[in-house]
Write an enzyme that holds these catalytic residues in place. Structure first.
Site, PDB file in Angstrom:
ATOM      1  N   HIS A   1       0.795  -1.239   0.000  1.00  6.03           N
ATOM      2  CA  HIS A   1       0.000   0.000   0.000  1.00  6.03           C
ATOM      3  C   HIS A   1       0.821   1.280   0.000  1.00  6.03           C
ATOM      4  CE1 HIS A   1       0.927   0.008   4.303  1.00  6.03           C
ATOM      5  NE2 HIS A   1       0.662   1.305   4.259  1.00  6.03           N
TER       6      HIS A   1
HETATM    7  C1  UD1 Z   1      -1.813   5.578   5.852  1.00  3.25           C
HETATM    8  C2  UD1 Z   1      -0.526   6.025   6.537  1.00  3.25           C
HETATM    9  C3  UD1 Z   1       0.463   4.871   6.539  1.00  3.25           C
HETATM   10  C4  UD1 Z   1      -0.123   3.609   7.119  1.00  3.25           C
HETATM   11  C5  UD1 Z   1      -1.405   3.284   6.357  1.00  3.25           C
HETATM   12  C6  UD1 Z   1      -2.084   2.021   6.863  1.00  3.25           C
HETATM   13  C7  UD1 Z   1       0.024   8.416   6.252  1.00  3.25           C
HETATM   14  C8  UD1 Z   1       0.923   9.370   5.575  1.00  3.25           C
HETATM   15  N1  UD1 Z   1       0.092   7.138   5.824  1.00  3.25           N
HETATM   16  O1  UD1 Z   1      -1.513   5.329   4.484  1.00  3.25           O
HETATM   17  O2  UD1 Z   1       1.600   5.259   7.311  1.00  3.25           O
HETATM   18  O3  UD1 Z   1       0.809   2.549   6.972  1.00  3.25           O
HETATM   19  O4  UD1 Z   1      -2.295   4.396   6.478  1.00  3.25           O
HETATM   20  O5  UD1 Z   1      -3.186   1.689   6.075  1.00  3.25           O
HETATM   21  O6  UD1 Z   1      -0.714   8.802   7.134  1.00  3.25           O
HETATM   22  N2  UD1 Z   1      -8.910   5.165   1.491  1.00  3.25           N
HETATM   23  C9  UD1 Z   1     -10.144   4.587   1.323  1.00  3.25           C
HETATM   24  N3  UD1 Z   1     -10.785   4.092   2.414  1.00  3.25           N
HETATM   25  C10 UD1 Z   1     -10.242   4.155   3.657  1.00  3.25           C
HETATM   26  C11 UD1 Z   1      -8.971   4.739   3.813  1.00  3.25           C
HETATM   27  C12 UD1 Z   1      -8.321   5.230   2.714  1.00  3.25           C
HETATM   28  O7  UD1 Z   1     -10.664   4.504   0.224  1.00  3.25           O
HETATM   29  O8  UD1 Z   1     -10.897   3.726   4.621  1.00  3.25           O
HETATM   30  C13 UD1 Z   1      -8.241   5.752   0.342  1.00  3.25           C
HETATM   31  C14 UD1 Z   1      -8.061   7.251   0.546  1.00  3.25           C
HETATM   32  O9  UD1 Z   1      -9.162   7.946   0.162  1.00  3.25           O
HETATM   33  C15 UD1 Z   1      -6.826   7.532  -0.279  1.00  3.25           C
HETATM   34  C16 UD1 Z   1      -6.038   6.240  -0.162  1.00  3.25           C
HETATM   35  O10 UD1 Z   1      -6.936   5.216   0.238  1.00  3.25           O
HETATM   36  O11 UD1 Z   1      -7.178   7.725  -1.621  1.00  3.25           O
HETATM   37  C17 UD1 Z   1      -4.894   6.354   0.811  1.00  3.25           C
HETATM   38  O12 UD1 Z   1      -5.330   6.630   2.148  1.00  3.25           O
HETATM   39  P1  UD1 Z   1      -4.430   7.502   3.131  1.00  3.25           P
HETATM   40  O13 UD1 Z   1      -5.074   7.562   4.453  1.00  3.25           O
HETATM   41  O14 UD1 Z   1      -4.032   8.766   2.473  1.00  3.25           O
HETATM   42  O15 UD1 Z   1      -3.062   6.759   3.275  1.00  3.25           O
HETATM   43  P2  UD1 Z   1      -2.699   5.236   3.409  1.00  3.25           P
HETATM   44  O16 UD1 Z   1      -2.104   4.821   2.114  1.00  3.25           O
HETATM   45  O17 UD1 Z   1      -3.823   4.408   3.956  1.00  3.25           O
END
Ligand code: UD1
Length: 361
Positions: free
Chosen positions: A207
């Site tokens: 991820h």
């Molecule tokens: C975040 C953390 C990372 C951790 C990871 C665990 C930061 C910088 N990164 O990364 O350290 O290892 O979480 O999962 O804080 N999304 C969904 N549904 C959700 C959550 C996220 O669709 O419930 C989508 C978001 O809209 C976004 C993408 O996934 O487009 C990434 O989510 P984001 O929270 O930005 O970062 P992670 O990659 O999850």
């Protein structure tokens, strides 16, 4: 003693769950302590958030800010703005933040501007790669925290090397709180609903931004996973970020890859307990693999958990220089998991005792 816990992303629920359990245990013993939970909403899907609260019986957040799915700057900024008035109203004795996510940094900045005491759980970790958003988050959070709870000796060492002991009197290795969670919940592990797996399988997760955001890198990862799947089944709980990027780039994962939705904590413990090997870019899963005595291949060029690489339980690979199948054959028979790098599983109680002593001085 009033503690505010700020969380928002999946790995934080696993860590904070053990701390909430300890706080409630102390309350039952007659200690005057209140925990107020702020959930930023960084992770918002049922299977990325709610299911952890249900399974781990984490108290329902007192505040839910609903800030997810935004760019990093917008997310962090809006979190700071919304956390501040809650802190002003609640007047905590201490704010607890966990790990290295945008929610961690936002919580730390909002608290530091109000001169509140901040305790950082999982302090001192470093990848020494400032291109990772997590590295920036953890350095800045450590810098404004008053109490630094480190999970390993090497994390304490990192802080000393950066002269943290010149301004922070409270740097301590309390062990890793994820071990508390793994030991407590492993008896309750559950097979993911509807999942049919053959006997031998690899558990994989991907991820990280550095692996998903460049189409070329992601394409290479997918193609190497497809090749490895010709040798052994892969179970791949797919993070929403990776799922989106695979779809956008029109990539195809082969049938011997069992792609499933992100799993709950109890499901993850089942997969960890039953797999042969882990392939991941997650920080937490590298350690969990070790807790469950499984060799791990980490698809990154560096790790915060250097002790695992040094003892041979974890192999770092960049898929542009190294073939995943070669790494698989090198790692599959590794079986020396005798070092206890991460304490005894009593981290939450060690954190509580320290906070109680410091805050009641
Ligand atoms: C975040 C953390 C990372 C951790 C990871 C665990 C930061 C910088 N990164 O990364 O350290 O290892 O979480 O999962 O804080 N999304 C969904 N549904 C959700 C959550 C996220 O669709 O419930 C989508 C978001 O809209 C976004 C993408 O996934 O487009 C990434 O989510 P984001 O929270 O930005 O970062 P992670 O990659 O999850």
């Amino acid at each position: 003693m009033k503690i505010i816990t700020i969380l928002g992303a999946r790995p934080q629920f696993i860590k904070a769950g053990s701390m909430s359990r300890e706080i409630n245990r102390q309350k039952d013993l007659g200690v005057d302590v209140t925990e107020v939970i702020i959930h930023t909403g960084q992770h918002y899907d049922t299977n990325m958030s709610d299911v952890f609260f249900e399974e781990m019986q984490i108290p329902k957040p007192n505040y839910f800010l609903g800030i997810g799915g935004k760019t990093h700057g917008a997310m962090t900024g809006q979190m700071i703005e919304k956390i501040e008035p809650i802190l002003v109203k609640e007047k905590p004795d201490c704010v607890l933040v966990y790990g290295d996510t945008n929610s961690t940094l936002a919580g730390a900045i909002a608290s530091s501007k109000l001169n509140l005491k901040i305790a950082h759980v999982e302090a001192g970790l470093r990848s020494f790669n400032l291109k990772m958003p997590e590295e920036v988050n953890r350095i800045l959070t450590d810098r404004v925290s008053n109490i630094l709870f480190c999970p390993t000796d090497s994390a304490v060492e990192n802080l000393k090397n950066e002269s943290f002991s010149n301004w922070c009197d409270n740097i301590e290795n309390v062990g890793d709180i994820m071990l508390d969670s793994a030991l407590y919940y492993k008896e309750k592990a559950l097979i993911p609903k509807g999942l049919e797996i053959k006997k031998n399988f690899i558990l994989a997760t991907i991820h990280r931004a550095e692996n998903t955001d460049s189409p070329e890198t992601l394409k290479n990862i997918v193609s190497q996973f497809n090749k490895l799947a010709e040798q052994i089944e892969i179970v791949l709980p797919l993070h929403p970020r990776t799922k989106k990027k695979i779809e956008i780039n029109k990539l195809k994962l082969y049938d011997n890859i069992n792609v499933i939705a992100p799993v709950s904590y109890l499901n993850m413990l089942y997969l960890l307990n039953n797999c042969k090997l882990v392939v991941t870019d997650s920080g937490g899963l590298q350690k969990e693999a070790y807790f469950f005595k499984k060799p791990c291949i980490t698809v990154r060029s560096e790790t915060e958990w250097t002790e695992l690489v040094e003892c041979g339980a974890n192999k770092l690979i960049s898929l542009f220089n190294k073939n995943l199948i070669d790494a698989y054959f090198e790692m599959i028979n590794f079986n020396n998991f005798s070092n206890s790098f991460y304490g005894n599983g009593d981290t939450a109680s060690r954190i509580f005792i320290k906070l109680n002593n410091l805050l009641n001085k």
